[in-house]
Design an enzyme around this catalytic site. Structure first.
Site, mmCIF file in Angstrom:
data_model
loop_
_atom_site.group_PDB
_atom_site.id
_atom_site.type_symbol
_atom_site.label_atom_id
_atom_site.label_comp_id
_atom_site.label_asym_id
_atom_site.label_seq_id
_atom_site.Cartn_x
_atom_site.Cartn_y
_atom_site.Cartn_z
ATOM 1 N N LYS A 38 -0.745 -3.990 9.388
ATOM 2 C CA LYS A 38 -0.831 -4.822 8.193
ATOM 3 C C LYS A 38 0.121 -4.299 7.124
ATOM 4 C CE LYS A 38 -4.540 -2.115 6.097
ATOM 5 N NZ LYS A 38 -5.823 -2.131 5.377
ATOM 6 N N ARG A 136 -17.172 -4.798 0.856
ATOM 7 C CA ARG A 136 -16.052 -5.741 0.797
ATOM 8 C C ARG A 136 -16.395 -6.920 1.703
ATOM 9 N NH1 ARG A 136 -10.766 -1.908 1.475
ATOM 10 N NH2 ARG A 136 -11.214 -2.579 3.608
ATOM 11 N N TYR A 270 14.237 6.395 -20.959
ATOM 12 C CA TYR A 270 13.530 5.712 -22.037
ATOM 13 C C TYR A 270 12.520 6.620 -22.726
ATOM 14 C CZ TYR A 270 15.379 1.373 -20.033
ATOM 15 O OH TYR A 270 16.198 0.386 -19.562
ATOM 16 N N MET A 318 13.391 0.954 -13.946
ATOM 17 C CA MET A 318 13.252 -0.079 -12.931
ATOM 18 C C MET A 318 14.121 0.190 -11.706
ATOM 19 S SD MET A 318 13.755 -4.210 -13.297
ATOM 20 C CE MET A 318 12.455 -4.352 -14.515
#
Length: 395
Positions: A38, A136, A270, A318
């Site tokens: 998966k 779940r 940053y 990013m």
């Protein structure tokens, strides 16, 4: 390939994956083996990893979504395949027609799959899931008698065949946790109810990666290793991959985009969370959170550059992050290794997990599609890349 160097890459060692499957099979020699692929095989590439796992002896494949299972069929994989994460209106008929085993966790799903079987004019393969305590998916124990009874009625009508009964542990990665025995008890009781209803499942299964490695009493008819197949220990507190006979499959690296000298007191990235303590050399790694590098790694993430471990200097951006090389030299184009097996001195995915306060599952799975996968160790002896125009490093 035209030999152009890659900005960054994730090398996937299929030889290691096949070896991991063999090591895990040896832990559960009497059980069938489901290779869980998966989430694009935990970021490693679903189809190549599924093929390698089958080559190594996996007789089942496991996916979360039906779309993943259908993609395996489209790629030519014919191994028995189970998918388990359904929502109303899903592609039941397509999965029935593709001979995919589908999970039913409630009466609504049983109604939808039986309707799909009628439309398709063929018997659906169904596995019933009990919620043994994870909270779940899966039917609650009080709902289980009705679900099994109605499933048996659908069997007698020729609409479905119940091929499995299964559950999922909540805390198998914490050996000795009291929930483990409670959930095994619920699962055994659910099996007894299913048998009393007249069901004869082909496979009964509850063992995930930690269950496969540490709970032989939970192996039943089939085990479902996921992250362990990719060489990551699901229980790092009690054993490293090597101690379980496993080897990490993914190595993530990139080529330095910039190397420059800067004075002391120079802000980096940053917010200037990092300021150089003196004159130094900064190297720019062209990978960022858009590529799956956690922003939580700002100031903590380990990277091998110029033969030494470095730490991400300042914030992860990013598309890039910076490391401080101190007095060491490097050149643009030199390799920076974020993580790999660790035997070349590089950090591992587990090192990144500790640095970011998460688990290694997340570290490998989040590596994004902008990072091409480079496959080595395939059975044809070739090196393959997701980017046909790129050179394949580290082959």
């Amino acid at each position: 390939m035209n030999g152009k160097p890659l900005r960054a890459w994730a090398q996937i060692d299929l030889t290691a994956l096949r070896s991991n499957v063999s090591a895990l099979k040896a832990k559960a020699p009497t059980a069938a083996f489901m290779a869980v692929v998966k989430a694009d095989a935990y970021g490693h590439g679903m189809v190549p990893c599924a093929k390698a796992a089958v080559e190594a002896g996996a007789t089942w494949l496991g996916t979360a979504t039906p779309e993943e299972a259908l993609a395996l069929r489209k790629a030519g994989l014919t191994a028995r395949t189970l998918c388990w994460l359904w929502t109303p209106g899903g592609p039941w008929r397509e999965c029935v027609e593709a001979d995919i085993d589908v999970t039913v966790s409630g009466l609504w799903a049983l109604r939808e799959v039986t309707a799909a079987a009628e439309e398709a004019g063929r018997t659906a393969r169904v596995q019933l899931k009990i919620d043994a305590g994870l909270g779940r998916n899966g039917a609650q124990p009080e709902q289980w008698p009705e679900l099994t009874a109605q499933a048996r009625a659908a069997e007698e009508a020729g609409l479905i065949k119940v091929t499995g009964v299964w559950a999922h542990f909540s805390c198998a990665d914490e050996p000795g946790h009291p929930s483990i025995e409670r959930e095994l008890t619920v699962f055994r009781q659910a099996l007894a109810v299913a048998e009393a209803a007249g069901l004869e499942p082909e496979v009964r299964h509850i063992a995930n990666s930690p269950g496969t490695l540490t709970l032989p009493e939970a192996h039943f008819d089939l085990v479902r290793p996921g992250v362990a197949m990719y060489g990551i220990s699901p229980v790092p507190q009690i054993g490293s991959p090597a101690e379980f006979g496993l080897r990490p499959v993914m190595t993530v690296a990139g080529r330095l985009a910039s190397v420059k000298r800067v004075p002391g007191g120079h802000g980096v990235s940053y917010g200037h969370q990092y300021v150089t303590p003196g004159e130094t050399t900064l190297a720019l790694v062209p990978l960022g959170y858009a590529d799956g590098v956690p922003r939580h790694a700002s100031g903590t993430g380990p990277v091998l550059v110029a033969g030494k471990w470095r730490t991400v200097a300042g914030r992860v951006a990013m598309d890039q992050f910076v490391v401080d090389l101190g007095g060491d030299a490097a050149e643009p184009g030199d390799e920076a290794v974020l993580f790999g097996p660790g035997d070349g001195g590089e950090p591992t995915a587990e090192d990144w997990a500790r640095a970011c306060g998460t688990i290694a599952y997340e570290i490998v799975t989040r590596i994004g599609g902008r990072v091409p996968r480079v496959y080595v160790g395939d059975t044809g002896g070739r090196t393959r890349s997701d980017d046909d125009g790129a050179a394949c490093p580290r082959a």
